[in-house]
Write a protein that holds these residues in place. Structure first.
Motif: not given
Length: 74
Positions: A58-59, A71-74
């Motif tokens: 995950x970038x 990048x948004x965190x999910x």
């Protein structure tokens, strides 16, 4: 296998990669920041901060000559 933290440097898109890997996230962040300072103005530069767990990457951040994106965190 635990979580790995990577800093990845490319001087041009799809070019050769220099990559470092650490178990401590702060160390990877420090290297990412260092590379941005040293190489961040290159026209084709791509620097990424990556988290890897269970074989999935995950970038977290990407730096190009245009600046940084997170990048948004999910």
């Amino acid at each position: 296998m635990g979580i790995r933290h990577l800093a990845r440097l490319q001087f041009e898109a799809d070019g050769p990669v220099v990559e470092g890997e650490w178990t401590v996230p702060a160390t990877a962040q420090d290297r990412y920041t260092e590379w941005v300072g040293l190489y961040g103005t290159g026209p084709g530069i791509v620097i990424r901060l990556i988290e890897e767990s269970d074989g999935r990457r995950r970038v977290l951040k990407t730096w190009t000559a245009q600046g940084e994106t997170e990048e948004p965190t999910n």
